[in-house]
Write a protein that holds these residues in place. Sequence first.
Motif, PDB file in Angstrom:
ATOM      1  N   SER A  49      -2.952  10.628 -10.517  1.00 34.41           N
ATOM      2  CA  SER A  49      -3.041  10.786 -11.714  1.00 34.41           C
ATOM      3  C   SER A  49      -1.551  11.129 -12.552  1.00 34.41           C
ATOM      4  N   ASN A  70      -8.450   3.543  -8.506  1.00 33.42           N
ATOM      5  CA  ASN A  70      -9.492   4.147  -9.334  1.00 33.42           C
ATOM      6  C   ASN A  70     -10.452   5.091  -8.540  1.00 33.42           C
ATOM      7  N   GLU A  71     -10.538   5.126  -7.250  1.00 31.47           N
ATOM      8  CA  GLU A  71     -11.430   6.077  -6.558  1.00 31.47           C
ATOM      9  C   GLU A  71     -10.878   7.497  -6.941  1.00 31.47           C
ATOM     10  N   GLN A 123      -6.500  -1.535  -6.129  1.00 34.57           N
ATOM     11  CA  GLN A 123      -7.062  -1.105  -7.286  1.00 34.57           C
ATOM     12  C   GLN A 123      -8.366  -0.006  -7.065  1.00 34.57           C
ATOM     13  N   GLN A 124      -9.208  -0.403  -6.085  1.00 35.04           N
ATOM     14  CA  GLN A 124     -10.285   0.470  -5.649  1.00 35.04           C
ATOM     15  C   GLN A 124      -9.716   1.755  -5.320  1.00 35.04           C
ATOM     16  N   LEU A 178      -8.668   8.365  -9.100  1.00 26.45           N
ATOM     17  CA  LEU A 178      -8.827   8.947 -10.508  1.00 26.45           C
ATOM     18  C   LEU A 178      -9.978   9.544 -10.885  1.00 26.45           C
ATOM     19  N   GLY A 179     -11.080   8.707 -10.278  1.00 24.14           N
ATOM     20  CA  GLY A 179     -12.302   9.078 -10.851  1.00 24.14           C
ATOM     21  C   GLY A 179     -12.701  10.287 -10.163  1.00 24.14           C
ATOM     22  N   HIS A 201       1.830   3.618  -9.624  1.00 23.14           N
ATOM     23  CA  HIS A 201       0.793   3.748  -8.697  1.00 23.14           C
ATOM     24  C   HIS A 201       1.260   3.259  -7.220  1.00 23.14           C
TER      25      HIS A 201
END
Lengths: 627, 627
Positions: free
Chosen positions: A519, A618-619, A614-615, A621-622, A524
Motif C-alpha cells: 500500500s 491486489n490481494e 497483479q493478483q 491491497l484488498g 510494487h
Amino acid sequence: MYIIAMNYSGFFIPTLREVPADAVIASHRLMFRSGMIRKLANGLFAYLPLGLRSFRKVEQIVREEMDAIGALEMKPTVVQPGELWKESGRWEVLGEGMLRAKNRLDNDFVISPTAEEAFTAIVRDELSSYKQLPLVLYQINTKFRDEIRPRYGVMRGREFVMKDAYSWHCDDESLDKTYQAMGRAYRKIFKRCGLSVIPVKADSGAMGGSGSEEFMVESEIGDNTLLLCKKCDYAANVEKAGCKPDFTAPPSIEEAKLSAANTPPYEKIDTPNVKTIEELGAFLKNNDGSPMSSKQFIKTLIYRAVNVELDLSSAPGCKDLERKNFAPDSAKGGVEMYPQAFFAVAIRGDLDVNEAKLAALVKAGEVALAPDADVVRLTNAPVGFAGPVGLAALPVIVDHTVTSMNDAVTGALAKDLHYRHVAYGRDFTPWMTGDLRTVKAGDLCPACGGTLYEKKGNELGHIFKLGYKYTRSMNVHYLDENGKSQTPTMGSYGIGVDRALASVIEEHHDEAGIIWPVSVAPCHVIIVPIKYDGEVKTAADRLAADLENAGIEVLLDDRNERPGVKFNDADLTGIPWRVVIGDKGLAQSQVEIKRRGEKESRMTPLDTAAKELQQKINEELGMRNEE
Amino acid sequence: MYIIAMNYSGFFIPTLREVPADAVIASHRLMFRSGMIRKLANGLFAYLPLGLRSFRKVEQIVREEMDAIGALEMKPTVVQPGELWKESGRWEVLGEGMLRAKNRLDNDFVISPTAEEAFTAIVRDELSSYKQLPLVLYQINTKFRDEIRPRYGVMRGREFVMKDAYSWHCDDESLDKTYQAMGRAYRKIFKRCGLSVIPVKADSGAMGGSGSEEFMVESEIGDNTLLLCKKCDYAANVEKAGCKPDFTAPPSIEEAKLSAANTPPYEKIDTPNVKTIEELGAFLKNNDGSPMSSKQFIKTLIYRAVNVELDLSSAPGCKDLERKNFAPDSAKGGVEMYPQAFFAVAIRGDLDVNEAKLAALVKAGEVALAPDADVVRLTNAPVGFAGPVGLAALPVIVDHTVTSMNDAVTGALAKDLHYRHVAYGRDFTPWMTGDLRTVKAGDLCPACGGTLYEKKGNELGHIFKLGYKYTRSMNVHYLDENGKSQTPTMGSYGIGVDRALASVIEEHHDEAGIIWPVSVAPCHVIIVPIKYDGEVKTAADRLAADLENAGIEVLLDDRNERPGVKFNDADLTGIPWRVVIGDKGLAQSQVEIKRRGEKESRMTPLDTAAKELQQKINEELGMRNEE
C-alpha cells in the motif's frame, strides 16, 4: 501516481552503505541509506523521488479516508498572520516552539505549527445557520515546530506534513458522532498503511467527559510512556492513565472510621533534621524495628490552579475567591472561572500526583506546584511539613489511596514536626476524593483489574474533543433553530504523515533493508535482469510493459552493475516483489519471483508472471482495504 | 480526486453576491464570490474545498507533463536553512522580499521564495559521475515572497505554490535538449489548462546566448510590458526586446564616413542655461527655423558595470583595471571578471538604453548609471555634457541607431558647450556597437520587420538556462569520462500554480461567473433538480450515480432553494455541464443539458444523458491532451 514503469538508471536513487552517525533508529538509517531522504539541516529533510512516492501514498490513504467520512479538504496558508494567534491567545502560550517571522512592514507571521486559528477564522466568517453544521474541514499541509533537539530523522523533524482536521457542531451528540467516525477512519488509515497502532483513550472519567484518543506505535525511542493491561485491551498514556484502586470502591467516611477503631490517637512527634521521606521512615521505625515504608506516609502537596471552572463557593478558604465571566457576550452566558485557586492534595507517600488528572478533576486550565511563598502562607509552616490534619485555609483533595490509610504519618503544619497514627475519616475529612496518582507498571487495570505494564510509544495521531476553547475565544456564532445566537463546539484531529511513514519502516524492516507493505511502497515490483542485454533485456522490457498495462508500478533495474549490487539495492529499497530474470531461467521460460521479507523465492513462467504478481498485489491491497 | 459525486449541501461552497472592495480583476472577484478562496490576511489566501479541487487539477497537469519528460519529483523543505542562501550569495541579494526567521537557537531560516540552493546542495552531495547527468528534479511546493503591495487575489499573493524544476548537465547541448523539452511541456500544460499563452523568448543575440523564455498571458493588470509583432509571431518582454534597425545592417565605418561626405565639420557651440534635450532643440533650431528634434541628438550616458566577464584588456582606459579570478578551484579554471568597469553608451536622443541588453552585451552581473562623481572624473565635465567626440577615458559603446547619424548634436565634454555637425565614423569611432535601445510600440520587428505593438502581460512560467551561476558559487563537481573534475551547467524552470489558475478564470468567464474548461473544473457536471423531491429526486440521484460510475465528477444541488438561486450558483461556480431536472421534462423522460458559457440548452433523454455527457467531457479532455 503518474509514472508506473521507470528505469532505475533514469531515476535518482542514491543508495548508501554507510550510516550517518546521528541515525540511531532503523527508519532514519534506512530512509537515508535507501535514498529516500537527505538532510538539509538539523530537523529539515528533503524527500528524494523514491521517498516522495511512499510519502504521497500515505497522504493519499489519509485523504481517501477523510473524504470517505465527508471531511472536506481545503488549504489555508503555511505562513499565517500573527494576529490570528494573538486573538486565540496562543501567540504567548506556544512560546519558542513556534517559528515567527516579521516582514518588511513589521507584520507578524507564524509558520503554522497547527491551524485551529486559521480554520476557525474562516468558519467564523461563513457560519450563519445551524443548517451548515456539522462541518468537517481538513488540510494536508506543511507544519513547523522548532524542536529543541530534532532527532530520529523525519520521526521528529522541525518541518513535517500533518493532516489536521477540525469540526464544528451544534451539540455534543453531533461532535461525538464525528469523533467516533474519525476514530474509525484513523484505525482504517493505519491498517491500510500496515501499522499496528495502540489506540490510547484518555480516561473519560478523569478527564471530565471531554474525549481524546491517541494513536500510538510502540517505539524504543518513543516520547510517551504507555500503560497497557496484560489481561484486557486497556491502554493509556501515563499522563492520563487511570488505575483500579486496591479495593472495589473507596470506603465511606463511616467505613474509614471503623477501620481505624484500633488505631491509637494521632500524636505529634519531633523529627529534627529529617529531610526526605526515606530519612523519616528510617527515623521513625515500626514496632518490629523495621524502617517505616513510604506507603505508610501521607504526602501533602500544595497546587496552584489557573482558570478553574469548578464551583468552589462552598470549598474551604475559597469564600472570597475572585471569579470572572469569560466570553460574557456568548448567548449561553459565557463561563464563570476562578483565575487562580489553591488546592492541597494528599496522596500515599510512594506515589506521584498526575497533574493532568488533577487539572481535569478541578476543571482547571493548568495546575502546577504552588510557589514556596504561597505554601508557607497557606500551611502556616515551612515547605515540607504540610499535612491534612487541621488544614483549613484551602480545599483538601484526597487520592483514593489515602482513603484506606488508617495509621499514617503526615506533616504537622509546623517545622520539624509530624503526626503519627493519623487515620483518614477519623482525623481529617477531605473536600473531595479522586484518582490522582500517576499510574505505574504493576498497578491494576481500571477496566478489568489485570496488571498494567509499560511501553514506550510515539504518537501518530490524535483525535480530540476541543469543546468551546477556540469558538469562545474567537467569537464564533451561529443561529439555532429558534433564531438564537449560539457558540458551536469543536473537535480537532491530527495525523503526522512523516512520522507515520517512518513508523511503517520501524515495523517493517530487517537487517538488509525496508520491507514495504504494498500500500505504501514506492512501487510494487522491481525487475532485476542479471544482465540487461539480449534476450534477458527483451524479457525484462516485456514484463515491465505487461505489468504497466495491468496498472502495476514497476522499477526496472537496467543498470550495468553486478547482480549482487542490484540485489542489495532491491532489498534496501524494500520494493515488495522482486523478479529476477537470467539466462538460465529464461531457457525454461521461467523467472524468479520473491516477496521481500520472505526467505524463499520460486520460479514461475514468464508468460504468467505479470498476472500472478497483479493478483498477489491486489490481494494485499484488498486485505488492508477491508473495514 | 477521490470524491466524484457529492451533494451541494454537504459541501462548503459559501457563494456571495457582493464583491470585496479590493477585488478589481475578474479572477479575484469570481474566486471570492464562488467560494473558491477566502482571505486570511493581505496576500494570504485560503483555498476552500471547491477552489482546492481546481487548484489540484492544475498541479496534476503540471506534474503529469513534468513526469512525461523524465523530470523527477522530490520535496525539500519550505523552511530552509539560511546557510545555503549565504553560500550562494543570495542572502544579501534577495533583500527584504525574502521572509526570514530566527529560531530560539538563533539559527537563520528562509521561507523558500525559490529553491536553486536547496536542490543544488542535494545534487552536490550525490553527484559523482557524468553518468548521473543529465538530472532533472522538481517540486510543487509552497513559496513565499513578501510583495510590498500584494494585490489581485492569488494572482499576486505573498504565499503561493510554484512548480520549480532544476536540471544539471555536462554540456550546453544536453542543457538545450532539456530546455527545449521543458518548453514543449509548458506549451502542453497551458494548452491543457485552456490558457492562451504568449511565449516570449529573450533575444538570444542580445542576451549573449543564454536562453530564456517566459510564458505570458495578456492582462490589463500585467506587470510586464510585451512587444508583439503585427506580422509574425515575434513576442518579447520590453526588458529584453530586440528590434530591427531602420536599415538591414549597421554601416561600416567607411560607409558611415561616406554618408557624412557633405556634413560640415563639427563645431563647438555655446548652450548656456540649457537643461533638457527639448530646451536644447528649441535653442539650436534647424536651418528652416524649426526646433531640432531629439532624434538629431546623440545622448551619451555613463554606466557603471559590476562583475564584467568581457575581456577589456584592449579597451580604452581599461589597461590597469583590476581583474579577479572567481571560483579559482574549479577544474575549468574559474572565471576572470572585472569587479567594476565603466562604459559610455551613445544612443539617439529620443531613445532609452535597456540596461538588461547592456549587461548582456558586456557580460556584466549588473549595470546602472554611474554615480555623478565618476561621470565628472571620466568625462572631465559636469553631468549632462558627455559626448563621444574626444572621450578617451573609457570604452564608448554605440547603439545601432547612432551608426546612421551623420549630422548630430552631442555634448562637448565641457560645461554649457555642445558640438554640432558631428558624424559617426568621421568624428568618433566606437569601441563596440550593439542593439541597446528599449524597444517601443511602433518599432520594427527584429524577426520580420513588421511593426511592433504593446500589451500588458503576466508571467505564468519561465524557463531559463542558468549556466554555471549556482554550480560555481556552490562548488558542484562531477568526474567526466576522463576522470577529470568538471562543473555542471544548470537550468531552472518555474510555473506559478495559483497564477495559472487565476489566469484560466481571467480568460474564461462572463458576467455571471466562471466558465471552466473541463480539465481544471472543480467537477464536470452539476445536476440541478428544480425541486429535490419525489420523482425528480429519484431521477437526479440515478443520473448522479450513473455519472459517478462513468468516472464523471458530479455535484448534485440537493439544497432546498429556489431554482433561480441554484442557477445563479451554477453559473457563478462555472461547472462546465449543467443538467436541469424538472417535472415537466421528466414527464417526457427528458432532462435539460447546457454547456456553461453557451446560450442554448437542449433537452435530452434521461436514459442517455450520462453517456452523452461522458462523451462530451472526454472529447474536451482529449482535445486538450493532444500534442
